[in-house]
Motif scaffolding. Sequence first.
Motif, PDB file in Angstrom:
ATOM      1  N   PHE A   1       5.827   5.943  -5.520  1.00 40.08           N
ATOM      2  CA  PHE A   1       5.014   5.145  -6.440  1.00 40.08           C
ATOM      3  C   PHE A   1       5.824   4.293  -7.417  1.00 40.08           C
ATOM      4  CE2 PHE A   1       2.312   8.847  -5.365  1.00 40.08           C
ATOM      5  CZ  PHE A   1       1.254   8.168  -4.779  1.00 40.08           C
TER       6      PHE A   1
ATOM      7  N   ALA B   1       5.228   4.068 -11.488  1.00 42.79           N
ATOM      8  CA  ALA B   1       3.969   4.808 -11.633  1.00 42.79           C
ATOM      9  C   ALA B   1       4.101   6.255 -11.158  1.00 42.79           C
ATOM     10  CB  ALA B   1       2.850   4.109 -10.861  1.00 42.79           C
TER      11      ALA B   1
ATOM     12  N   ALA C   1      -3.756   9.898 -12.317  1.00 42.09           N
ATOM     13  CA  ALA C   1      -4.731   8.918 -12.793  1.00 42.09           C
ATOM     14  C   ALA C   1      -5.116   8.013 -11.617  1.00 42.09           C
ATOM     15  CB  ALA C   1      -4.148   8.078 -13.923  1.00 42.09           C
ATOM     16  N   LEU C   2      -6.419   7.747 -11.519  1.00 46.66           N
ATOM     17  CA  LEU C   2      -6.935   6.907 -10.434  1.00 46.66           C
ATOM     18  C   LEU C   2      -7.327   5.531 -10.952  1.00 46.66           C
ATOM     19  CD1 LEU C   2      -9.205   9.612  -8.770  1.00 46.66           C
ATOM     20  CD2 LEU C   2      -6.907   8.922  -8.075  1.00 46.66           C
ATOM     21  N   LYS C   3      -7.203   4.534 -10.092  1.00 48.60           N
ATOM     22  CA  LYS C   3      -7.619   3.176 -10.446  1.00 48.60           C
ATOM     23  C   LYS C   3      -9.117   3.153 -10.656  1.00 48.60           C
ATOM     24  CE  LYS C   3      -3.898   1.285  -7.649  1.00 48.60           C
ATOM     25  NZ  LYS C   3      -3.551   0.696  -6.369  1.00 48.60           N
TER      26      LYS C   3
ATOM     27  N   THR D   1       0.838  -1.193   0.000  1.00 47.63           N
ATOM     28  CA  THR D   1       0.000   0.000   0.000  1.00 47.63           C
ATOM     29  C   THR D   1       0.880   1.253   0.000  1.00 47.63           C
ATOM     30  OG1 THR D   1      -0.092   0.197   2.398  1.00 47.63           O
ATOM     31  CG2 THR D   1      -1.781  -1.200   1.351  1.00 47.63           C
TER      32      THR D   1
ATOM     33  N   GLY E   1     -11.837   9.916 -14.090  1.00 48.60           N
ATOM     34  CA  GLY E   1     -10.800   8.995 -13.630  1.00 48.60           C
ATOM     35  C   GLY E   1      -9.480   9.668 -13.292  1.00 48.60           C
TER      36      GLY E   1
ATOM     37  N   GLU F   1      -4.679   5.812  -1.850  1.00 45.38           N
ATOM     38  CA  GLU F   1      -4.518   4.391  -2.196  1.00 45.38           C
ATOM     39  C   GLU F   1      -5.105   4.070  -3.574  1.00 45.38           C
ATOM     40  OE1 GLU F   1      -2.561   2.401  -0.627  1.00 45.38           O
ATOM     41  OE2 GLU F   1      -2.308   3.580   1.215  1.00 45.38           O
ATOM     42  N   GLN F   2      -5.795   5.024  -4.172  1.00 46.03           N
ATOM     43  CA  GLN F   2      -6.382   4.814  -5.504  1.00 46.03           C
ATOM     44  C   GLN F   2      -5.480   5.304  -6.635  1.00 46.03           C
ATOM     45  OE1 GLN F   2     -10.513   6.053  -5.933  1.00 46.03           O
ATOM     46  NE2 GLN F   2     -10.749   5.948  -3.720  1.00 46.03           N
ATOM     47  N   VAL F   3      -4.327   5.866  -6.302  1.00 48.34           N
ATOM     48  CA  VAL F   3      -3.434   6.397  -7.335  1.00 48.34           C
ATOM     49  C   VAL F   3      -2.928   5.266  -8.214  1.00 48.34           C
ATOM     50  CG1 VAL F   3      -1.225   7.545  -7.783  1.00 48.34           C
ATOM     51  CG2 VAL F   3      -2.754   8.403  -5.985  1.00 48.34           C
ATOM     52  N   GLU F   4      -3.190   5.389  -9.501  1.00 48.33           N
ATOM     53  CA  GLU F   4      -2.671   4.433 -10.484  1.00 48.33           C
ATOM     54  C   GLU F   4      -1.356   4.938 -11.068  1.00 48.33           C
ATOM     55  OE1 GLU F   4      -4.772   1.815 -13.747  1.00 48.33           O
ATOM     56  OE2 GLU F   4      -4.691   3.903 -14.413  1.00 48.33           O
ATOM     57  N   ARG F   5      -1.292   6.243 -11.329  1.00 49.25           N
ATOM     58  CA  ARG F   5      -0.093   6.841 -11.914  1.00 49.25           C
ATOM     59  C   ARG F   5      -0.103   8.346 -11.688  1.00 49.25           C
ATOM     60  NH1 ARG F   5       3.646   5.255 -15.786  1.00 49.25           N
ATOM     61  NH2 ARG F   5       4.864   7.057 -16.412  1.00 49.25           N
TER      62      ARG F   5
END
Length: 151
Positions: A119, A122, A148-150, A2, A32, A83-87
């Motif tokens: 990250f 990412a 960008a979010l998951k 995480t 998103g 915790e939703q960060v994708e990039r």
Amino acid sequence: MTVAAKLAELGITLPKAAAPVASYVPVVVSGGMAYVSGQIAFVDGKVMTGRLGENVSLEDGQKAARACGLMILAQLESAGLLEQVERVVKLGAFVSSTPDFHDHPKVANGASDLMEQVFGGAGQHARAAVGVAALPLNAAVEVDAIVALKA
């Protein structure tokens, strides 16, 4: 792992998310993506002030940019999005500087390197690093972000 665990591993404690100083919101989510408003550098509860090339060293400018990056993460955490960060897609770094200061990209590395530490791949992002005549509250550096979010 995480993001919270990664921050703990790095020994990083996020600051309290700063309240807006004008008519805007800290984070907007659309399509998103999270758009994080410009964040200035706070160290020990005080704004890091001054101008690069005048009374702020390159090293202190990098520390200020890192502090801006920490505040970006704090804003994402406060919005329940960390915790939703994708990039990390893009950072914009604004450096209060004299006309003859030309190391804006080196200053911005303070925030950029933090994002990659937290990250990994990412956290690598596109970026703009520009010099400006002045920033709010006489801040030395301000950084904004697009994340960008998951799904």
